[in-house]
Design an enzyme around this catalytic site. Structure first.
Site, PDB file in Angstrom:
ATOM      1  N   SER A 149       0.863  -1.168   0.000  1.00 60.05           N
ATOM      2  CA  SER A 149       0.000   0.000   0.000  1.00 60.05           C
ATOM      3  C   SER A 149       0.899   1.217   0.000  1.00 60.05           C
ATOM      4  O   SER A 149       2.116   1.118   0.199  1.00 60.05           O
ATOM      5  CB  SER A 149      -0.908  -0.044   1.237  1.00 60.05           C
ATOM      6  N   TYR A 162      -1.437  -1.093  10.762  1.00 64.88           N
ATOM      7  CA  TYR A 162      -1.475  -1.296   9.318  1.00 64.88           C
ATOM      8  C   TYR A 162      -0.213  -0.746   8.663  1.00 64.88           C
ATOM      9  O   TYR A 162       0.412  -1.413   7.832  1.00 64.88           O
ATOM     10  CB  TYR A 162      -2.717  -0.610   8.740  1.00 64.88           C
TER      11      TYR A 162
END
Length: 266
Positions: A149, A162
């Site tokens: 990401s 995350y």
């Protein structure tokens, strides 16, 4: 006629977490490029619609095997990879897509929150890659694509576990590339920017937040899942044969600029 470097005919690809979201789109892209697919989910029944769709591609020539997989369970990982290899007799491409997120201010993150996110996104990615590599090494060929990401290279509030897991994916990708390159296996990280998925849908319901986000993105829009099609096929194909250990950002350019607006208050 020149060689088609993007042709995946006769290749077998496994895409984890492919019942919905970006995983489903990437599975479609690989199938349209010629690959046969192994699709996975914790809930096997949820794979029926995408299986039917893939098997209809190219006049029904594409093969698709649904497999149950929980990437937090080492026995489930072994069973899924063994089933995929036994069914097709080979495993050429792994798209390590399955993951999760828990969005909270850092001071509210619990021990269990941390373990859930990091164990899924980082530990799970490693052990799925390891299981796939054990099948690829004897064949002296493999394409492993770890889905990261924009948080592989940038940090955002309310995403501490995350961001930690995705930063780890970037480093893990480089380590595995060095480890397995001698066996003809490339390992790269595909890092999407801000895409609307089931995990992020609630954010896109806030028009002020979306306007703020688009102001920061040079292309002035969030990503659409099909924006990843070319990148995943590239990393899975012969086009990327001399590329390994890299993180490919598909983010509309958001990582090229500094923040230009104040974050709207909730």
């Amino acid at each position: 006629m020149p060689e088609n470097l993007f042709d995946l005919t006769n290749r077998v690809a496994i895409v984890t977490g492919s019942s919905r979201g970006l995983g489903q789109y990437m599975a479609r892209a690989l199938a349209h490029a010629g690959a046969d697919l192994v699709i996975t989910s914790r809930a096997l029944a949820s794979l029926a619609p995408i299986q039917k769709e893939i098997e209809a591609i190219d006049g029904g020539k594409r093969r698709c095997l649904p497999v149950a997989l929980d990437i937090r369970d080492p026995h489930s990982i072994t069973r899924a990879i063994d089933a995929a290899h036994a069914h097709f007799g080979r495993l050429d491409i792994l798209v390590n897509n399955a993951g999760c997120n828990i969005r909270k201010p850092a001071v509210d993150v619990t021990w269990d929150d941390w373990n859930t996110v990091v164990d899924t996104n980082l530990r799970g990615t490693f052990f799925v890659a390891q299981a796939a590599a054990k099948k690829m090494i004897p064949a002296k060929y493999g394409r492993i694509i770890n889905i990261g990401s924009v948080t592989c290279v940038a940090g955002y509030a309310n995403l501490a576990p995350y961001c930690a897991s995705r930063g780890g994916i970037k480093q893990l990708t480089m380590s595995l590339a060095d480890d397995w390159g001698i066996h003809g296996i490339t390992v790269n990280c595909l890092a999407p920017g801000w895409f609307q998925t089931a995990q992020t849908r609630v954010l896109y319901e806030n028009k002020e937040w979306v306007d703020y986000l688009c102001d920061r993105i040079p292309l002035k829009r969030p990503g659409h899942p099909n924006d990843l099609d070319g990148a995943v096929v590239f990393l899975a194909s012969e086009s990327s044969r001399y590329m390994t250990g890299q993180t490919l950002l598909v983010d509309g350019g958001i990582t090229t600029i500094a923040t230009r607006a104040t974050v709207p208050q909730k």
